[in-house]
Design an enzyme around this catalytic site. Structure first.
Site, PDB file in Angstrom:
ATOM      1  N   GLU B  61      -1.764  10.585 -65.519  1.00 52.22           N
ATOM      2  CA  GLU B  61      -2.481  11.067 -66.698  1.00 52.22           C
ATOM      3  C   GLU B  61      -3.448  12.210 -66.387  1.00 52.22           C
ATOM      4  OE1 GLU B  61      -4.325   7.547 -68.161  1.00 52.22           O
ATOM      5  OE2 GLU B  61      -5.943   7.589 -66.701  1.00 52.22           O
ATOM      6  N   SER B  62      -3.660  12.491 -65.116  1.00 54.78           N
ATOM      7  CA  SER B  62      -4.477  13.640 -64.746  1.00 54.78           C
ATOM      8  C   SER B  62      -3.761  14.948 -65.063  1.00 54.78           C
ATOM      9  CB  SER B  62      -4.802  13.576 -63.254  1.00 54.78           C
ATOM     10  OG  SER B  62      -3.614  13.427 -62.509  1.00 54.78           O
TER      11      SER B  62
END
Lengths: 273, 266
Positions: B61-62
């Protein structure tokens, strides 16, 4: 045009008591030195905003700088809980901390709306969760074209947005790369912005995939080598994982935290760079 | 990190956590697109990529799409993910362009509590949100992973405090408070198709949304799982036993874990 300032001057000029301040960074390029300077200047009553409040927010909260936190995930990544944050929420120590919580998707879209000059953002989000019952910046909106009901989140427009980047040039153009999170949105959504950088260079070298923030979109730049430590700055230094692990024991204990504050932040020889 | 019951449960050849990680890895089919969280899900996804699913696509999700880390990342935004990814995008893009429209096949979730309908709590323990017994980290990406991924795998250690009849707070929806929420809300993803624990596997009864014991880990008794579950746990008509990890799975898993170094948790 961005002014190039010393960190202490920039924080003194840009951050006032009672401001809404976002210090963003998604694991990478976290503006830790700027956070420490806010603590050092004994700033109070801040509303702190961050998708992923981690150790620097634990320190700001434990130092009593904030009375509200707007966030989506608060923890010490790979280690565990933020004990100063927990102590503030569960025991109002050192001061009560109001919270406003979202999901990552919601927070990211709130920044996008803020950067876009819109009052809210639309997403497919929060379905079936209890979050809208407690967070009044989550609502719904009906699509005017299809009639579908979608989640709506209020725009985020901090008074001050603070991020860290690898480089700036002497004119104040900022360049960052690697995992860039919501840094661009944070700067563009905020009334004032401060970018701390690893180095100020004569000319920004070519860097594939880099985000460039033009100088006229930034309020101030401060050169702070190592300013993201203990997080990392791609191309400059690695993440200091030991620091995050060591923080667990310091953050757990009010006395140890006070000692840390006295020696590491307010101690002699620790003045702003 | 291993749970204390590992030796008695497995005879000491492999730990119950290793069984859990291997079971999670086996649940990932080759070429699936997988939204990965740090810790056990990341370990399982990287194990799958090195064994039966070399074409597994990892999204963190980064903002890293198609990361192929040669060592286990220490955090969701570890530099090794950005360096090995097909593309690195901003966080708004990862949620809006990649997760929201249904481009992700499998999402991994865990939490402090899961209930009989697969709802997850990572927000507060205690009934009063404003005066919680324990303040947890919060939602992160999970609420939208729970609704937008094609299917969800839940991975958690099994104990009565974690496996509760009803969660104190629904952070991420499974089948809702009454087991019917997914159709009522018109959610695109199937929701939790499997809950993998250190004691076995629960799967939803599709008629009621209730989680039912379908498999136990090697040398684990059904009664043990019932005792570790905070609601009267039903069992499938036939409860199977998980295949123990193969030598290759164990070797690759242990090599992977060794790349973490300095005692970082999985």
């Amino acid at each position: 045009m961005a002014r190039i300032l010393q960190l202490d001057t920039a924080v003194a000029e840009l951050v006032d008591d009672g401001d809404t301040v976002a210090l963003e960074g998604f694991t990478h390029l976290i503006p830790v030195a700027a956070g420490h300077e806010i603590i050092r200047q004994r700033t109070r009553n801040l509303t702190l905003v961050r998708m992923t409040p981690d150790v620097i927010y634990d320190q700001l909260i434990g130092a009593g700088c904030a009375d509200k936190l707007v966030f989506s995930w608060g923890g010490n990544p790979g280690v565990g809980s933020l004990h100063r944050f927990r102590d503030a929420v569960q025991h109002s120590w050192p001061v009560p901390l109001e919270i406003e919580e979202h999901s990552h998707a919601g927070m990211a879209n709130r920044y996008v709306a803020g950067a876009s000059g819109l009052p809210f953002a639309v997403l497919r989000g929060y379905a079936g969760t209890d979050l809208p019952n407690h967070t009044d910046t989550i609502s719904t909106v009906r699509c005017p074209f299809t009639g579908e009901e979608l989640a709506a989140v209020a725009a985020l427009n901090p008074d001050v947005g603070i991020v860290h980047a690898q480089r700036a040039d002497r004119a104040g153009n900022v360049q960052l790369w690697g995992i860039t999170g919501v840094q661009k949105e944070t700067v563009l959504a905020s009334a004032r912005s401060l970018v701390t950088v690893e180095e100020v260079v004569d000319e920004l070298p070519e860097q594939p995939g880099a985000v460039v923030l033009p100088t006229w979109a930034v309020t101030a730049v401060a050169e702070v080598p190592g300013g993201a430590h203990p997080s990392y700055a791609q191309g400059y230094y690695e993440r200091d994982n030991g620091y995050y692990q060591d923080w667990d024991a310091i953050g757990r204990d009010r006395e140890r935290f006070r000692e840390w504050l006295d020696t590491e932040i307010h101690g002699a020889g620790r003045s702003a760079r | 990190m291993s749970s204390p019951r590992s030796d008695s449960a497995t005879g000491g050849e492999f730990t119950s956590d290793e069984m859990m990680t291997v079971a999670a890895a086996r649940s990932l089919r080759d070429e699936a697109v997988c939204f990965v969280g740090i810790g056990l899900p990341s370990t399982a996804a990287n194990l799958a990529r090195r064994t039966h699913a070399p074409g597994l696509v990892l999204i963190y999700e980064s903002g890293t799409l198609g990361a192929e880390p040669e060592r286990l990342p220490l955090s969701i935004g570890d530099g090794v993910l950005a360096e090995t990814a097909d593309s690195v995008v901003g966080v708004p893009e990862i949620f809006n362009y990649w997760l929201q429209p249904g481009r992700v096949d499998v999402g991994f979730l865990g939490g402090a509590q899961v209930d009989r309908y697969g709802n997850i709590n990572t927000t507060v323990i205690g009934e009063d949100y404003h005066d919680p017994k324990v303040r947890l980290p919060g939602a992160g990406g999970a609420p939208e992973i729970a609704t937008s991924c094609g299917e969800v795998l839940i991975v958690m250690r099994h104990n009565p405090k974690a496996f509760v009849s009803a969660v104190d707070f629904v952070t991420s929806v499974g089948y809702g408070r009454d087991g019917r929420a997914r159709e009522q809300l018109g959610l695109p993803g199937k929701g939790p198709v499997r809950v993998i624990t250190d004691l076995g596997v629960l799967e939803p009864d599709l008629a009621t949304g209730e989680l039912v014991l379908s498999r136990v880990a090697p040398e684990v008794e059904v009664e043990q799982v019932r005792a570790a579950t905070g609601w009267p746990l039903r069992t499938a008509d036939e409860v199977g036993t998980q295949e123990p990890p193969t030598e290759r799975e164990l070797t690759v898993l242990r090599e992977l874990k060794a790349t973490l170094g300095n005692g970082e948790s999985s």
